[in-house]
Write a protein that holds these residues in place. Structure first.
Motif, mmCIF file in Angstrom:
data_model
loop_
_atom_site.group_PDB
_atom_site.id
_atom_site.type_symbol
_atom_site.label_atom_id
_atom_site.label_comp_id
_atom_site.label_asym_id
_atom_site.label_seq_id
_atom_site.Cartn_x
_atom_site.Cartn_y
_atom_site.Cartn_z
ATOM 1 N N ASN A 97 -3.128 0.207 7.085
ATOM 2 C CA ASN A 97 -2.669 0.577 5.744
ATOM 3 C C ASN A 97 -1.890 -0.583 5.135
ATOM 4 O O ASN A 97 -0.860 -0.999 5.679
ATOM 5 C CB ASN A 97 -1.782 1.816 5.813
ATOM 6 N N PHE A 98 -2.375 -1.114 4.024
ATOM 7 C CA PHE A 98 -1.687 -2.163 3.287
ATOM 8 C C PHE A 98 -0.816 -1.498 2.220
ATOM 9 O O PHE A 98 -1.330 -0.773 1.368
ATOM 10 C CB PHE A 98 -2.694 -3.109 2.643
ATOM 11 N N ILE A 99 0.470 -1.761 2.289
ATOM 12 C CA ILE A 99 1.422 -1.066 1.430
ATOM 13 C C ILE A 99 2.083 -2.070 0.487
ATOM 14 O O ILE A 99 2.656 -3.077 0.934
ATOM 15 C CB ILE A 99 2.478 -0.333 2.269
ATOM 16 N N THR A 100 2.000 -1.805 -0.805
ATOM 17 C CA THR A 100 2.638 -2.659 -1.802
ATOM 18 C C THR A 100 3.983 -2.063 -2.204
ATOM 19 O O THR A 100 4.346 -0.956 -1.802
ATOM 20 C CB THR A 100 1.744 -2.798 -3.042
ATOM 21 N N LYS A 101 4.703 -2.790 -3.004
ATOM 22 C CA LYS A 101 5.995 -2.298 -3.483
ATOM 23 C C LYS A 101 5.799 -1.057 -4.347
ATOM 24 O O LYS A 101 4.811 -0.926 -5.069
ATOM 25 C CB LYS A 101 6.698 -3.379 -4.293
ATOM 26 N N THR A 132 -12.822 1.184 11.887
ATOM 27 C CA THR A 132 -11.429 0.949 11.519
ATOM 28 C C THR A 132 -11.263 1.325 10.057
ATOM 29 O O THR A 132 -11.917 0.744 9.186
ATOM 30 C CB THR A 132 -11.042 -0.523 11.726
ATOM 31 N N LEU A 133 -10.429 2.308 9.788
ATOM 32 C CA LEU A 133 -10.210 2.754 8.417
ATOM 33 C C LEU A 133 -9.162 1.858 7.758
ATOM 34 O O LEU A 133 -8.075 1.659 8.286
ATOM 35 C CB LEU A 133 -9.729 4.201 8.412
ATOM 36 N N VAL A 134 -9.501 1.308 6.598
ATOM 37 C CA VAL A 134 -8.599 0.437 5.848
ATOM 38 C C VAL A 134 -8.191 1.143 4.566
ATOM 39 O O VAL A 134 -9.037 1.632 3.808
ATOM 40 C CB VAL A 134 -9.275 -0.900 5.522
ATOM 41 N N LEU A 135 -6.882 1.206 4.326
ATOM 42 C CA LEU A 135 -6.335 1.876 3.156
ATOM 43 C C LEU A 135 -5.421 0.936 2.390
ATOM 44 O O LEU A 135 -4.850 -0.003 2.964
ATOM 45 C CB LEU A 135 -5.542 3.117 3.565
ATOM 46 N N ALA A 139 0.751 6.511 3.763
ATOM 47 C CA ALA A 139 1.994 5.771 3.690
ATOM 48 C C ALA A 139 2.523 5.704 2.275
ATOM 49 O O ALA A 139 3.057 4.712 1.855
ATOM 50 C CB ALA A 139 1.810 4.390 4.250
ATOM 51 N N ALA A 140 2.335 6.738 1.491
ATOM 52 C CA ALA A 140 2.901 6.740 0.149
ATOM 53 C C ALA A 140 4.403 6.917 0.257
ATOM 54 O O ALA A 140 4.909 7.462 1.226
ATOM 55 C CB ALA A 140 2.299 7.857 -0.674
ATOM 56 N N PHE A 141 5.110 6.480 -0.781
ATOM 57 C CA PHE A 141 6.557 6.603 -0.754
ATOM 58 C C PHE A 141 6.977 7.992 -1.229
ATOM 59 O O PHE A 141 6.386 8.551 -2.134
ATOM 60 C CB PHE A 141 7.186 5.548 -1.662
ATOM 61 N N GLY A 142 8.029 8.536 -0.620
ATOM 62 C CA GLY A 142 8.466 9.878 -0.966
ATOM 63 C C GLY A 142 9.244 9.944 -2.261
ATOM 64 O O GLY A 142 9.682 8.949 -2.797
ATOM 65 N N ILE A 162 1.389 -7.374 -1.275
ATOM 66 C CA ILE A 162 1.645 -6.605 -0.060
ATOM 67 C C ILE A 162 3.112 -6.715 0.351
ATOM 68 O O ILE A 162 3.689 -7.799 0.378
ATOM 69 C CB ILE A 162 0.743 -7.098 1.094
ATOM 70 N N GLU A 163 3.710 -5.591 0.683
ATOM 71 C CA GLU A 163 5.080 -5.565 1.187
ATOM 72 C C GLU A 163 5.108 -5.449 2.704
ATOM 73 O O GLU A 163 5.913 -6.095 3.374
ATOM 74 C CB GLU A 163 5.847 -4.399 0.574
ATOM 75 N N ARG A 164 4.234 -4.627 3.260
ATOM 76 C CA ARG A 164 4.130 -4.487 4.703
ATOM 77 C C ARG A 164 2.747 -3.938 5.047
ATOM 78 O O ARG A 164 2.026 -3.436 4.182
ATOM 79 C CB ARG A 164 5.221 -3.572 5.270
ATOM 80 N N ILE A 165 2.409 -4.047 6.323
ATOM 81 C CA ILE A 165 1.142 -3.521 6.825
ATOM 82 C C ILE A 165 1.461 -2.645 8.027
ATOM 83 O O ILE A 165 2.212 -3.058 8.924
ATOM 84 C CB ILE A 165 0.185 -4.655 7.245
ATOM 85 N N GLU A 166 0.899 -1.442 8.056
ATOM 86 C CA GLU A 166 1.102 -0.538 9.185
ATOM 87 C C GLU A 166 -0.249 -0.338 9.877
ATOM 88 O O GLU A 166 -1.236 0.036 9.242
ATOM 89 C CB GLU A 166 1.676 0.794 8.721
ATOM 90 N N VAL A 167 -0.283 -0.634 11.162
ATOM 91 C CA VAL A 167 -1.500 -0.567 11.951
ATOM 92 C C VAL A 167 -1.367 0.568 12.961
ATOM 93 O O VAL A 167 -0.592 0.483 13.918
ATOM 94 C CB VAL A 167 -1.766 -1.899 12.687
ATOM 95 N N LEU A 168 -2.111 1.641 12.756
ATOM 96 C CA LEU A 168 -2.137 2.764 13.692
ATOM 97 C C LEU A 168 -3.186 2.481 14.757
ATOM 98 O O LEU A 168 -4.377 2.420 14.477
ATOM 99 C CB LEU A 168 -2.464 4.060 12.960
ATOM 100 N N ARG A 169 -2.744 2.290 16.002
ATOM 101 C CA ARG A 169 -3.635 1.917 17.094
ATOM 102 C C ARG A 169 -4.104 3.144 17.864
ATOM 103 O O ARG A 169 -4.051 3.212 19.082
ATOM 104 C CB ARG A 169 -2.917 0.931 18.017
ATOM 105 N N ASP A 170 -4.597 4.127 17.132
ATOM 106 C CA ASP A 170 -5.031 5.388 17.722
ATOM 107 C C ASP A 170 -6.055 6.007 16.786
ATOM 108 O O ASP A 170 -6.074 5.706 15.592
ATOM 109 C CB ASP A 170 -3.822 6.307 17.905
ATOM 110 N N GLY A 171 -6.902 6.868 17.297
ATOM 111 C CA GLY A 171 -7.888 7.529 16.460
ATOM 112 C C GLY A 171 -7.241 8.369 15.380
ATOM 113 O O GLY A 171 -6.151 8.902 15.545
#
Length: 871
Positions: free
Chosen positions: A155-159, A102-105, A14-17, A131-140
């Motif tokens: 994935n914990f995403i900061t600004k 559960t992989l935590v990034l 989830a890096a920013f482009g 933290i700005e947002r959290i994205e939880v992928l509910r799949d392998g």
């Protein structure tokens, strides 16, 4: 909480482009795919949690956020530090498959696992204020991330950058005594990447919570209390039943009768329900726009969690007292034993003493996490690229700060009659106990991960006339190190009261390398197919290749169908392979199946040493473990009948083999014939009840080492529903429901063994899998004001004692927001509005009693206030 349905193949980058040209849509990389793209509605189910929403609800920790993720069946929170070596850690546990799956990034990259067990990162170490947002992928996600991602990814995403500043102050006050909390965070930054070509920002977060003792919540006394056969006044015996000078009445708030001539100790009445904690964390980031196409950044975060816990005094289970000494029963101070105890006054007695004289055992764990990342990203020759070098470290120091004693001195004092194990101390006894007191560092755990990663993606053109295909390529290398070392000289003094082996000096390390590729191909304007493939090589666990296949079908704007199939792989952690093998008491009381079958001692076997006892067990790592392998499948349907309404169903199936875990001790004692090889008896055929005997010739124990136990099968469905009603005069109303229904969860205790059901049933070491969980929120906003109501719900289940059914658990929270000007915000609210007590449970897994602290909050109704000022 808002649910979106993002991306394909499994990944979490989830890096920013790189910044897009003005007036153009930006291709971004989202959770679940390494391919940057314009369309975020793709094949994998992802829950996106915005921190603005969480903070408006008064949430102040990652642990609280987990309670709002319905797919998480969390079984360890900070309260498990009480009586256990966890360092106050909280772990994620998607699908109930285990924290190690559960992989935590953080910002798309790994952080170091908790140094005490090396299976997963401690979520309390994430810098909450950044933290700005959290994205939880509910799949392998093994096809792009390899190990740890069987259950999903968080994935914990900061600004990416930040200018200006803000400060937030908060205070929590429960209705009842205990567990008050305060927190603040401050952040600021300067420099505009677009104009100044640089940005620097930093965030600091601090929180503190007071302890909550068992005596402050009366519900802990519900049901049958947890007891120990080692009380104060002490039990003593020779060849018959236990005797105790307080028996048979055992008239003390801390004692109950053992049904004969001894007493049992109510140790759970003096433990903490919630430990005292202090957390401080910070994140700093500097970014430089080298050119329009290349961005260089440096990021550092550090977190420190100090966790203090208190449990009952040290249990000494094999002290002796010589005949003729001052406190020997019948010598004038201690009453003589009853005839049924069969005490021969000419022989020594065995004394089982709880050291209330020294007070409760107090520990302090200092858990420190840090990470440094240097990253470069941008565009080159038509490719969007990212590369980064990272160093991660987690260090935990466990300190004994009160109530622990030099076991050799206590043993000598009781034996010679200086220390009175049956009552008050005289001056000489008090001095001897005080002299035996010891405080200091017991052990240190250290985990390190150094990594280098690179990845690139690009569009490949419109191959089939339905849209541009996409390709991503990536590689990763990391070195993992694990160390667990005793402070030997100090640990030798307290081995009887801690069970910690003073010789522990374990180390493990390995190298991991991987390459992966992902492709997405639109074959029709309404159908997109995707695939990913990853090859991992572990220096200690071999190699593996895992694919994933996805599809996304959208026949119109209102309907989306998606699905995936993937295989997974989890190598044993360094801790599981190399953890020190140490002795400790069994968690529950048991009858020795040979020397006390069905609760009746055989001739020559004292009941007080063989029946209803906590025996010694040996736990720890196993260098012969095999990797776990998995298969994941998903099928999802999303409907959007109107612009502000949507509903989604994501069905999932997951299974894995060679489960790495520890056999439940209750299962071992329930079938001693089947598990006869795990009973390692001393030469005289006994099992030890005192840690001071282990290791040694008198150390009989039960072997409960980590091993490959068998398989796990689970399936269910995630439900998401969202509706927003916009009105011109009454404001905006928003309703959101996120729920998970588990149809099946079954596991084996050995390879090829019987399948054991866990859905809605307390089973094994980890308790139940909840049939249904949900988070429901309703909010209203108009102008400067907002109100909200949140409900968190778990279904009931069959308890550890099957005759009891644990009630469902439903907690309501209410909050209000006011922002009179842009720079000022105020939030007030009440958590657990109805002051719902945790449902009663007779579980014996934790030190707390009367409820299960892994699934319910002990604090009760709590009032809170938060104020924010931006500048």
């Amino acid at each position: 909480m808002k649910k979106t349905h993002i991306s394909l193949a499994v990944a979490l980058l989830a890096a920013f482009g790189a910044q897009a040209q003005q007036q153009q849509l930006e291709r971004v990389e989202v959770t679940g795919s390494a391919i940057k793209r314009l369309d975020a509605e793709t094949a994998n189910p992802v829950t996106v949690i915005k921190m603005t929403d969480m903070k408006s609800e008064g949430v102040t920790s990652v642990e609280q956020i987990l309670s709002r993720i319905s797919a998480s069946q969390t079984t360890q929170s900070g309260s498990q530090a009480v009586g256990s070596a966890t360092g106050g850690a909280t772990f994620a546990n998607l699908r109930g498959l285990g924290q190690d799956k559960t992989l935590v990034l953080l910002n798309g990259r790994r952080i170091a696992n908790n140094a005490l067990d090396a299976t997963a990162p401690d979520l309390n170490m994430i810098p909450f204020g950044a933290i700005e947002r959290i994205e939880v992928l509910r799949d392998g996600a093994s096809a792009l991330y390899g190990t740890d991602a069987i259950g999903g990814v968080i994935n914990f995403i900061t600004k990416k950058s930040y200018t200006g500043g803000a400060i937030t102050l908060g205070y929590d006050s429960p209705k009842e005594a205990g567990a008050k909390a305060k927190n603040f965070n401050i952040g600021g930054g300067f420099g505009d990447l677009a104009k100044d070509r640089f940005n620097v920002f930093a965030v600091l977060d601090y929180s503190q919570q007071d302890k909550l003792m068992a005596g402050q919540r009366p519900y802990v006394d519900r049901g049958t209390p947890k007891t120990s056969p080692t009380p104060f006044p002490a039990n003593y015996y020779q060849d018959g039943d236990s005797a105790n000078p307080a028996a048979p009445g055992c008239a003390s708030p801390m004692l109950v009768s053992d049904g004969a001539t001894g007493c049992k100790y109510l140790f759970s009445r003096v433990v903490e329900l919630v430990p005292e904690t202090k957390k401080i964390s910070g994140l700093a980031k500097a970014s430089v726009q080298l050119s329009n196409d290349h961005l260089l950044s440096f990021e550092y975060f550090r977190a420190e969690n100090t966790n203090k816990t208190v449990i009952a005094g040290v249990p000494y289970g094999a002290l002796t007292m010589d005949p003729g000494t001052k406190y020997y029963p019948g010598n004038g101070i201690t009453p003589a034993a009853p005839a049924s105890a069969k005490i021969d006054a000419k022989l020594p007695i065995t004394v089982k003493m709880r050291d209330e004289i020294s007070g409760g055992r107090a520990d302090s764990s200092v858990n420190t996490q840090q990470r440094f990342v240097a990253a470069l990203e941008g565009s080159l020759a038509g490719w969007d690229y990212q590369t980064g070098l990272a160093y991660n470290e987690n260090k935990i120091e466990n300190n004994l700060i009160g109530g622990y004693t030099d076991g050799a001195q206590i043993k000598a004092g009781v034996k010679t009659g200086v220390i009175n194990p049956f009552g008050a101390q005289d001056a000489a006894g008090a001095a001897a106990v005080q002299k035996a007191a010891v405080n200091g560092l017991l052990y240190t755990g250290l985990g390190k991960v150094t990594s280098l990663d690179m990845r690139a993606s690009r569009e490949l053109g419109n191959w089939l006339g339905a849209g541009n295909a996409g390709l991503a390529l990536g590689a990763e290398y990391r070195k993992e190190d694990f160390t667990n070392k005793a402070n030997t000289e100090f640990a030798e003094k307290v081995v009887a009261s801690t069970g910690y082996d003073p010789t522990v000096n374990n180390h493990g390390s390995r190298n991991v390398s991987a390459v992966y590729a992902e492709v997405s191909v639109p074959v029709l304007t309404s159908l997109e197919l995707g695939g990913a493939l990853r090859h991992d090589r572990y220096s200690d666990s071999g190699s593996t290749t895992n694919p994933k296949f996805t599809f996304r079908f959208q026949p119109n704007k209102q309907v989306l169908v998606r699905g995936s199939y993937s295989t997974g792989f989890r190598a044993p952690s360094l801790y599981e392979l190399n953890a020190p093998q140490t002795y400790t008491n069994t968690g529950n009381n048991h009858d020795d199946p040979v020397r006390c079958p069905n609760g009746v001692p055989i001739p020559g076997a004292p009941k007080a040493a063989n029946c209803d006892q906590q025996f010694q067990s040996l736990g720890g790592g196993n260098p012969n473990l095999k990797p776990e392998t998995s298969v994941n499948k998903t099928l999802g349907f999303v409907f959007e009948p109107m612009a502000d309404a949507s509903i989604g169903f994501d069905f999932w199936w997951v299974s894995y083999k060679h489960k790495i875990d520890v056999l439940p001790e209750n299962a071992v004692f329930a079938d001693p014939a089947k598990y006869a090889a795990l009973f390692k008896r001393a030469s005289d055929g006994t099992l030890a009840t005192d840690g001071s005997l282990c290791p040694g010739v008198k150390c009989g124990y039960v072997e409960l080492l980590t091993q490959n136990l068998g398989g796990v099968n689970s399936n269910g469905v995630d439900l998401s529903a969202n509706y927003r009603l916009r009105t011109s005069s009454l404001g905006t109303f928003t309703t959101s429901l996120n729920g998970t229904y588990v149809s099946k969860y079954e596991y084996q205790n050995e390879e090829g063994g019987a399948w054991i059901q866990r859905t809605g049933v307390y089973s094994g070491n980890n308790g139940p899998i909840f049939r249904w969980t949900h988070a429901l929120s309703v909010s209203w906003k108009q102008g400067d004001f907002g109100l909200g109501l949140v409900n968190r719900y778990k279904t009931g289940y069959t308890d550890e004692t099957p005759s009891h059914k644990v009630d469902s658990y439903s907690v309501w929270d209410i909050y209000g927001n006011w922002a009179p000007i842009k720079a000022v915000g105020l939030t007030v609210g009440v958590r657990n509005l109805l002051n719902q007590d945790p449902p009663f449970s007779n579980q014996t897994r934790t030190f707390q009693t009367g409820y299960d602290p892994r699934f319910a909050d002990a604090v009760g109704r709590t009032y809170y206030v938060r104020g924010t000022y931006s500048f």
